[in-house]
Design an enzyme around this catalytic site. Structure first.
Site: not given
Length: 403
Positions: A160, A243
């Site tokens: 990622e 986030e």
């Protein structure tokens, strides 16, 4: 601190995958089914609810780390968090990742995507993103790039890449800081680690970035250089969102675009031959159509221009490579060309383009001003079009016609 966060995130994603496969409801609230086409101002409050916009991208609420209510307002160009109740400790996982994506995420693939695609086959992956921030939240604004040895459409990928455009509060990426890097003409703090499910490399902006146009491949190449991916691996999806750990109402992605150009073309791109889009790559301008492209200008041994377009209803993007075929370096470049009637440039990366229509000029940035003999520089732009896309014509480099 974020290792626990990333572990929770991987667990959440695995749960989403299982639910998608079984078609079950989450707490009786939703059933995961194929997302319908979105209209402006679509409200989503279900935990993993999603919809599509522009017939090209998926927008997902993705509230996985809290039972408190989270709602997003999906517009024709992005989304805004309208409700983001609750908070979680900043030394653990965030409470959600509301985001927009191109590609495949736990079997949910965006319409018409050509992902997964092998990195070695991708010539460029231009993208743009614009964020709106608020001051009453603890969050990061993250652009995620997912890579895997296999063309996976579900499950956790091997690596990622997180590009942190901004972060507020005592939050940090997974792992530890390992240095700095220059990627895409910007400087970044680099963090690497593993969350127990996949490797993570994070590029953290020293100061907040509100909007940016860049090539996803530049970050993929940096991951390859650091041994966290290989050129034979696959790009499976790109995602942009937030986030949040505390609050978050008002955070917004106001615009997003993503294209993936495969080899000399793309899924919806094309080669212009005599003014007709037929698929492939456009080289030079418009004088004398040839198989595989059109050659423009009166010809010059000093420069060669290759343009790779991708088009859709009402819009297009183009990646342009300017090769110096002369014997001496070019210090400072201005590439002139003419856009067909009805085409307008709305954004550009690795160059400034002005004016926005008609006879335009792309001018180098400070970090890519030199084209060495035998070398090249690339830039790109995105725009709107009335009718079918047609390639620009009449390319000149600092006033000299290109072949």
């Amino acid at each position: 601190m974020k290792s626990l966060q990333q572990a929770f995130r991987s667990t959440r994603k695995a749960a989403v995958a299982a639910l998608a496969a079984l078609g079950l409801a989450i707490g009786g609230l939703i059933t995961l089914t194929a997302a319908p086409a979105a209209h402006a101002d679509t409200q989503i409050c279900t935990q993993y609810g999603s919809t599509t916009i522009q017939g090209r991208y998926v927008v997902q609420n993705n509230r996985w780390g809290t039972s408190e209510t989270q709602c997003i307002n999906v517009t024709s160009t992005g989304f805004q968090l309208t409700q983001a109740d609750g908070s979680v400790p900043t030394n653990g996982a965030p409470k959600a990742y509301p985001s927009i994506f191109n590609g495949c995420h736990y079997t949910n693939c965006s319409p018409g995507t050509n992902l997964p695609a092998q990195l070695s086959a991708i010539s460029s992956a231009p993208t743009s993103i614009s964020y709106t921030y608020v001051g009453n939240a603890v969050f990061d604004a993250a652009y995620d790039i997912w890579l895997d040895p296999a063309p996976k459409k579900d499950g956790v990928n091997r690596t990622e890449i997180m590009v942190w455009f901004n972060h507020v509060g005592a939050v940090q990426p997974v792992g530890s800081k390992v240095g700095t890097a220059s990627v895409g003409g910007r400087s970044w703090d680099v963090w690497t680690g593993n969350n127990g499910g996949n490797d993570v490399i994070s590029f953290v902006a020293p100061s907040a970035i509100g909007s940016w146009n860049f090539d996803v491949k530049s970050f993929a190449n940096e991951a390859i250089n650091r041994g966290l991916a290989q050129n034979s691996w696959y790009l499976t999806s790109v995602q942009a969102g937030f986030e949040p750990w505390q609050n978050g109402a008002g955070l917004a992605v106001t615009s997003f675009s993503s294209s993936v150009n495969i080899g000399g073309g793309s899924t919806t791109g094309g080669t212009t031959t005599g003014g007709t889009t037929t698929g492939g790559t456009t080289t030079g301008g418009t004088t004398g159509g040839t198989t595989g492209g059109t050659t423009g200008g009166t010809g010059s041994s000093g420069c060669k221009v290759t343009l790779t377009p991708q088009s859709w209803a009402g819009g297009f993007s183009a990646n342009v490579t300017v090769a110096n075929t002369g014997s001496s370096a070019v210090n400072g470049w201005r590439l002139g060309f003419t856009l067909p009637s009805g085409e307008t440039v709305t954004s550009a990366w690795n160059a400034t383009v002005s004016p926005t229509s008609g006879a335009v000029t792309a001018t180098n940035m400070s970090y890519n001003a030199q084209i060495p003999a035998g070398g090249s520089q690339s830039f790109g732009f995105q725009g709107t079009s009335n009718g079918a896309f047609a390639a620009p014509t009449g390319f000149t480099l600092n006033g000299t016609a290109c072949s």
